[in-house]
Design a protein around this motif. Structure first.
Motif, PDB file in Angstrom:
ATOM      1  N   GLY A 171      -5.936  22.282  -4.700  1.00  0.00           N
ATOM      2  CA  GLY A 171      -4.788  22.940  -5.328  1.00  0.00           C
ATOM      3  C   GLY A 171      -5.157  23.847  -6.484  1.00  0.00           C
ATOM      4  O   GLY A 171      -4.643  24.964  -6.604  1.00  0.00           O
ATOM      5  N   TRP A 172      -6.072  23.405  -7.361  1.00  0.00           N
ATOM      6  CA  TRP A 172      -6.476  24.219  -8.505  1.00  0.00           C
ATOM      7  C   TRP A 172      -7.255  25.446  -8.043  1.00  0.00           C
ATOM      8  O   TRP A 172      -7.167  26.516  -8.655  1.00  0.00           O
ATOM      9  CB  TRP A 172      -7.293  23.411  -9.504  1.00  0.00           C
ATOM     10  CG  TRP A 172      -6.448  22.388 -10.205  1.00  0.00           C
ATOM     11  CD1 TRP A 172      -6.518  21.036 -10.054  1.00  0.00           C
ATOM     12  CD2 TRP A 172      -5.386  22.637 -11.132  1.00  0.00           C
ATOM     13  NE1 TRP A 172      -5.572  20.430 -10.835  1.00  0.00           N
ATOM     14  CE2 TRP A 172      -4.854  21.384 -11.510  1.00  0.00           C
ATOM     15  CE3 TRP A 172      -4.834  23.780 -11.676  1.00  0.00           C
ATOM     16  CZ2 TRP A 172      -3.812  21.252 -12.410  1.00  0.00           C
ATOM     17  CZ3 TRP A 172      -3.771  23.654 -12.579  1.00  0.00           C
ATOM     18  CH2 TRP A 172      -3.280  22.397 -12.928  1.00  0.00           C
ATOM     19  N   CYS A 173      -8.025  25.308  -6.967  1.00  0.00           N
ATOM     20  CA  CYS A 173      -8.778  26.458  -6.425  1.00  0.00           C
ATOM     21  C   CYS A 173      -7.819  27.516  -5.892  1.00  0.00           C
ATOM     22  O   CYS A 173      -7.998  28.713  -6.144  1.00  0.00           O
ATOM     23  CB  CYS A 173      -9.706  25.999  -5.298  1.00  0.00           C
ATOM     24  SG  CYS A 173     -10.891  24.736  -5.779  1.00  0.00           S
ATOM     25  N   ILE A 174      -6.822  27.057  -5.183  1.00  0.00           N
ATOM     26  CA  ILE A 174      -5.825  27.971  -4.617  1.00  0.00           C
ATOM     27  C   ILE A 174      -5.055  28.650  -5.742  1.00  0.00           C
ATOM     28  O   ILE A 174      -4.801  29.856  -5.710  1.00  0.00           O
ATOM     29  CB  ILE A 174      -4.892  27.205  -3.655  1.00  0.00           C
ATOM     30  CG1 ILE A 174      -5.705  26.724  -2.439  1.00  0.00           C
ATOM     31  CG2 ILE A 174      -3.697  28.051  -3.241  1.00  0.00           C
ATOM     32  CD1 ILE A 174      -5.012  25.678  -1.584  1.00  0.00           C
ATOM     33  N   LYS A 175      -4.729  27.880  -6.765  1.00  0.00           N
ATOM     34  CA  LYS A 175      -4.004  28.407  -7.924  1.00  0.00           C
ATOM     35  C   LYS A 175      -4.854  29.453  -8.660  1.00  0.00           C
ATOM     36  O   LYS A 175      -4.350  30.513  -9.037  1.00  0.00           O
ATOM     37  CB  LYS A 175      -3.646  27.242  -8.845  1.00  0.00           C
ATOM     38  CG  LYS A 175      -2.620  27.524  -9.896  1.00  0.00           C
ATOM     39  CD  LYS A 175      -2.225  26.204 -10.542  1.00  0.00           C
ATOM     40  CE  LYS A 175      -1.354  26.385 -11.742  1.00  0.00           C
ATOM     41  NZ  LYS A 175       0.054  26.535 -11.419  1.00  0.00           N
ATOM     42  N   LEU A 176      -6.139  29.169  -8.865  1.00  0.00           N
ATOM     43  CA  LEU A 176      -7.037  30.127  -9.526  1.00  0.00           C
ATOM     44  C   LEU A 176      -7.132  31.415  -8.719  1.00  0.00           C
ATOM     45  O   LEU A 176      -7.075  32.518  -9.278  1.00  0.00           O
ATOM     46  CB  LEU A 176      -8.428  29.512  -9.716  1.00  0.00           C
ATOM     47  CG  LEU A 176      -9.485  30.402 -10.361  1.00  0.00           C
ATOM     48  CD1 LEU A 176      -9.078  30.804 -11.776  1.00  0.00           C
ATOM     49  CD2 LEU A 176     -10.826  29.686 -10.390  1.00  0.00           C
ATOM     50  N   ASP A 177      -7.241  31.284  -7.416  1.00  0.00           N
ATOM     51  CA  ASP A 177      -7.310  32.468  -6.562  1.00  0.00           C
ATOM     52  C   ASP A 177      -6.024  33.282  -6.673  1.00  0.00           C
ATOM     53  O   ASP A 177      -6.059  34.507  -6.815  1.00  0.00           O
ATOM     54  CB  ASP A 177      -7.566  32.059  -5.115  1.00  0.00           C
ATOM     55  CG  ASP A 177      -7.719  33.259  -4.213  1.00  0.00           C
ATOM     56  OD1 ASP A 177      -8.544  34.144  -4.518  1.00  0.00           O
ATOM     57  OD2 ASP A 177      -6.998  33.328  -3.196  1.00  0.00           O
ATOM     58  N   ARG A 178      -4.901  32.597  -6.628  1.00  0.00           N
ATOM     59  CA  ARG A 178      -3.603  33.283  -6.666  1.00  0.00           C
ATOM     60  C   ARG A 178      -3.323  33.904  -8.035  1.00  0.00           C
ATOM     61  O   ARG A 178      -2.796  35.010  -8.115  1.00  0.00           O
ATOM     62  CB  ARG A 178      -2.513  32.283  -6.290  1.00  0.00           C
ATOM     63  CG  ARG A 178      -1.133  32.868  -6.175  1.00  0.00           C
ATOM     64  CD  ARG A 178      -0.109  31.836  -5.803  1.00  0.00           C
ATOM     65  NE  ARG A 178      -0.519  30.559  -6.373  1.00  0.00           N
ATOM     66  CZ  ARG A 178      -0.185  29.373  -5.911  1.00  0.00           C
ATOM     67  NH1 ARG A 178       0.582  29.274  -4.886  1.00  0.00           N
ATOM     68  NH2 ARG A 178      -0.600  28.268  -6.469  1.00  0.00           N
ATOM     69  N   GLU A 179      -3.677  33.198  -9.119  1.00  0.00           N
ATOM     70  CA  GLU A 179      -3.312  33.660 -10.453  1.00  0.00           C
ATOM     71  C   GLU A 179      -4.350  34.573 -11.107  1.00  0.00           C
ATOM     72  O   GLU A 179      -4.023  35.295 -12.042  1.00  0.00           O
ATOM     73  CB  GLU A 179      -3.052  32.462 -11.371  1.00  0.00           C
ATOM     74  CG  GLU A 179      -1.829  31.682 -10.944  1.00  0.00           C
ATOM     75  CD  GLU A 179      -1.591  30.435 -11.787  1.00  0.00           C
ATOM     76  OE1 GLU A 179      -2.428  30.108 -12.658  1.00  0.00           O
ATOM     77  OE2 GLU A 179      -0.562  29.787 -11.563  1.00  0.00           O
TER      78      GLU A 179
ATOM     79  N   GLY B 126     -16.813  19.060  -9.611  1.00  0.00           N
ATOM     80  CA  GLY B 126     -15.412  19.262  -9.263  1.00  0.00           C
ATOM     81  C   GLY B 126     -15.148  20.708  -8.941  1.00  0.00           C
ATOM     82  O   GLY B 126     -15.965  21.588  -9.211  1.00  0.00           O
ATOM     83  N   TYR B 127     -13.977  20.932  -8.363  1.00  0.00           N
ATOM     84  CA  TYR B 127     -13.584  22.276  -7.960  1.00  0.00           C
ATOM     85  C   TYR B 127     -12.286  22.643  -8.667  1.00  0.00           C
ATOM     86  O   TYR B 127     -11.465  21.775  -8.900  1.00  0.00           O
ATOM     87  CB  TYR B 127     -13.372  22.350  -6.444  1.00  0.00           C
ATOM     88  CG  TYR B 127     -14.549  21.841  -5.653  1.00  0.00           C
ATOM     89  CD1 TYR B 127     -14.435  20.689  -4.899  1.00  0.00           C
ATOM     90  CD2 TYR B 127     -15.763  22.503  -5.677  1.00  0.00           C
ATOM     91  CE1 TYR B 127     -15.509  20.208  -4.176  1.00  0.00           C
ATOM     92  CE2 TYR B 127     -16.836  22.033  -4.957  1.00  0.00           C
ATOM     93  CZ  TYR B 127     -16.705  20.881  -4.213  1.00  0.00           C
ATOM     94  OH  TYR B 127     -17.775  20.409  -3.502  1.00  0.00           O
ATOM     95  N   PRO B 128     -12.085  23.862  -8.999  1.00  0.00           N
ATOM     96  CA  PRO B 128     -13.039  24.965  -8.922  1.00  0.00           C
ATOM     97  C   PRO B 128     -14.004  24.938 -10.103  1.00  0.00           C
ATOM     98  O   PRO B 128     -13.635  24.564 -11.211  1.00  0.00           O
ATOM     99  CB  PRO B 128     -12.153  26.207  -9.001  1.00  0.00           C
ATOM    100  CG  PRO B 128     -10.991  25.774  -9.838  1.00  0.00           C
ATOM    101  CD  PRO B 128     -10.778  24.318  -9.500  1.00  0.00           C
ATOM    102  N   THR B 129     -15.208  25.316  -9.858  1.00  0.00           N
ATOM    103  CA  THR B 129     -16.199  25.535 -10.910  1.00  0.00           C
ATOM    104  C   THR B 129     -16.802  26.907 -10.670  1.00  0.00           C
ATOM    105  O   THR B 129     -17.136  27.254  -9.539  1.00  0.00           O
ATOM    106  CB  THR B 129     -17.306  24.459 -10.888  1.00  0.00           C
ATOM    107  OG1 THR B 129     -16.723  23.184 -11.150  1.00  0.00           O
ATOM    108  CG2 THR B 129     -18.373  24.749 -11.931  1.00  0.00           C
TER     109      THR B 129
END
Length: 176
Positions: free
Chosen positions: A74-82, A129-132
């Motif tokens: 979820g955080w990876c997807i959020k980082l990509d989107r934001e 952990g991801y995203p790093t």
């Protein structure tokens, strides 16, 4: 022959035709989904570290390695989107970075070579952990690491990263 009956026969004939087409349609759909499920980096991102290092050396750019679980984190997807998908970041990246996606997907398929490379990179950089985000200079030397919160403004009330804050964090690393 009454009109209703003719319409029913026409429908039945169309249904038979659809039944004949169904296996073909299923085959086409499965091919489309198989193609979509095959792991592909985001546009503008490389998956081969060697190729990325060569490009970084040639253009005197930093390497940005995004350790991600692109289809489940979820955080990876959020980082990509934001951050990563925004024009401000893309413009900055085009001028200053070679982007490398180091992906650990759950439902996308990857080549054995890519999987091996990604696990070796995760081990080399101690990814827990991801995203790093690992940032390397053009020679491949690690100059820093970032995570999702690097893109968050200080005292952020909501968890929303910005490209500008992320770029500022990258600039701090670049300037040493």
């Amino acid at each position: 022959m009454p009109y209703r009956w003719r319409r029913s026969v026409a429908r039945a004939r169309n249904l038979r035709e659809i039944e004949d087409v169904k296996p073909l349609r299923l085959l086409l759909l499965s091919l489309v989904f198989a193609t979509l499920a095959h792991a592909q980096a985001k546009p503008g991102w490389l998956t081969d570290l060697k190729q990325a290092q060569d490009e970084a050396k040639a253009n005197k750019k930093l390497l940005l390695l995004d350790f991600t679980g692109s289809d489940w984190c979820g955080w990876c997807i959020k980082l990509d989107r934001e951050v990563f998908s925004k024009p401000a970041f893309k413009d900055y990246a085009n001028k200053n970075l070679v982007l490398v996606e180091v992906d650990f997907p759950r439902s996308k398929t990857q080549s054995a070579t890519e999987k091996k490379q990604n696990y070796e990179l995760a081990e080399r950089y101690g990814i827990e952990g991801y995203p790093t985000i690992i940032v390397l200079d053009s020679e491949g030397k690690k100059i820093g690491a970032l995570s999702y919160d690097a893109g968050l403004p200080e005292n952020a009330n909501e968890m929303k990263a910005t490209p500008e804050a992320f770029i500022a964090s990258l600039e701090k690393l670049r300037k040493g």
